[in-house]
Scaffold this active site. Structure first.
Site, PDB file in Angstrom:
ATOM      1  NE  ARG A   1      -4.243  -1.553   0.294  1.00 29.85           N
ATOM      2  CZ  ARG A   1      -4.375  -2.619  -0.501  1.00 29.85           C
ATOM      3  NH1 ARG A   1      -3.440  -2.922  -1.388  1.00 29.85           N
ATOM      4  NH2 ARG A   1      -5.447  -3.382  -0.414  1.00 29.85           N
TER       5      ARG A   1
ATOM      6  CD  GLU B   1      -3.516   3.379  -5.137  1.00 29.58           C
ATOM      7  OE1 GLU B   1      -4.529   2.658  -5.330  1.00 29.58           O
ATOM      8  OE2 GLU B   1      -2.480   2.948  -4.646  1.00 29.58           O
TER       9      GLU B   1
ATOM     10  CG  HIS C   1      -3.677  -0.589  -6.389  1.00 25.53           C
ATOM     11  ND1 HIS C   1      -3.797   0.049  -5.195  1.00 25.53           N
ATOM     12  CD2 HIS C   1      -3.709  -1.910  -6.093  1.00 25.53           C
ATOM     13  CE1 HIS C   1      -3.903  -0.829  -4.211  1.00 25.53           C
ATOM     14  NE2 HIS C   1      -3.851  -2.031  -4.748  1.00 25.53           N
TER      15      HIS C   1
HETATM   16  C1  GLV Z   1      -4.932  -5.306  -3.817  1.00 25.00           C
HETATM   17  O1  GLV Z   1      -4.321  -4.320  -3.554  1.00 25.00           O
HETATM   18  C2  GLV Z   1      -5.514  -6.171  -2.832  1.00 25.00           C
HETATM   19  O2  GLV Z   1      -5.465  -5.849  -1.637  1.00 25.00           O
HETATM   20  O3  GLV Z   1      -6.078  -7.216  -3.208  1.00 25.00           O
END
Ligand code: GLV
Length: 323
Positions: free
Chosen positions: A240, A269, A288
């Site tokens: 993250r 984001e 992401h």
């Molecule tokens: C992606 O970032 C997830 O947490 O699956």
């Protein structure tokens, strides 16, 4: 007592901007009704209908106020930092993560970023856009490199971290894991607790972040940690954005203390147009998307189906259950 009404009276809501979860669920021929929404506004307007909600980034904790029927949330994401677990527990809503659904994708993405940085594929693409045949490089420390024999420090030795470690070891890397509860039997070369992070950073050619965002990991990689890294190291973040202090990261990338970074997640984001990460030549940005895979819907709906069965039978323990 079953925690959910009978299956043929249930309504399941799928809320995701892109994934085809409704179609996957329909193919399983479960007797529940379902609806599918793709925006937060649409979710707000339909959440009151849902006994079960399948959601990830569209979740907001204030939705609980209008979710009168909601008993179970199946997260689409493996990370669940967007959910206020105390609030859900107080509201009688169970939560399960999608851990495992994107484990292979994220680990492979992290490996791809590592290879991209060390083979300078990002620069090759930049040259390609300019139709430039880059000459061979005389200065040895500016050249592409080999990862064989290099040290990878993996922060967060859960399923993704362990899978990445396995891939890295297949490339001949030495892997050091950082884990809250070090497990000496983990298939890595060494595991240390977070208290020894700075010490192992000094050995890292590459630092990969695969940990969840928690109060302990928020801001874990700040100026001190970046300064402790071996000069010329790479950072890869598939965890993250908030695990890293972004200003410190930009500074380390600008002044060359870090040779480069592969970043899949950010404080904000989508990444704002004014972010320096868009233009730093030694950064590879992915949106992401580390977890994306053509198998995503199948993998999440497998977990959902199992949890619907368990809840229907009145079982307490859920697959990937969190509250
Ligand atoms: C992606 O970032 C997830 O947490 O699956």
């Amino acid at each position: 007592m079953p925690a959910l009404p009978p299956a043929d009276t249930l309504t399941v809501g799928f809320a995701h901007a892109a994934y085809q979860l409704g179609a996957e669920f329909a193919a399983r021929r479960h007797p529940a009704r379902f609806f599918e929404v793709r925006t937060l506004d649409a979710l707000r307007s339909r959440i009151a209908e849902a006994d079960v909600l399948v959601v990830s980034g569209l979740w907001r904790n204030d939705l609980v106020q209008t979710a009168g029927r909601l008993r179970f949330i199946q997260s689409i994401s493996a990370g669940t930092d967007q959910f206020d677990r105390d609030l859900l527990a107080r509201s009688g809503i169970r939560l399960a993560s999608a851990q495992g659904a994107n484990e292979r994708a994220v680990a492979e993405h992290a490996m791809a970023l590592i290879l991209s940085l060390s083979r300078q594929l990002h620069l090759a693409r930049d040259h390609q856009s300019a139709r430039r045949w880059r000459p061979m490089i005389g200065e040895r420390d500016r050249r592409e490199d080999e990862i064989h024999g290099k040290t990878l420090v993996v922060v967060g030795l859960g399923r993704i971290g362990l899978r990445l470690a396995g891939l890295a070891r297949a490339f001949g890397m030495r892997v050091v894991g950082v884990r809250r509860r070090p497990d000496p039997s983990a298939p890595v070369d060494a595991v240390v607790p977070p208290g020894r992070l700075r010490e192992v950073l000094a050995e890292a050619d590459i630092l990969a972040l695969t940990c969840p965002l928690t109060p302990e990991t928020e801001g874990l990689i700040g100026p001190g940690e970046l300064g402790a890294l071996k000069p010329g190291a790479f950072l890869v973040n598939v965890a993250r954005g908030r695990v890293v202090v972004e200003d410190a990261l930009v500074e380390a990338l600008r002044d060359g203390r870090l040779a480069g970074a592969g970043l899949d997640c950010f404080h904000e984001e989508p990444l704002p147009p004014g972010s320096p990460f868009w233009t730093l030549p030694n950064v590879v940005v992915t949106p992401h998307s580390a977890g994306e895979t053509r198998r995503y819907e199948t993998n999440v709906v497998d977990i959902l189906m199992e949890n619907l069965d368990r809840l229907g039978r009145g079982e307490e323990t859920l697959r990937n259950g969190l509250c």
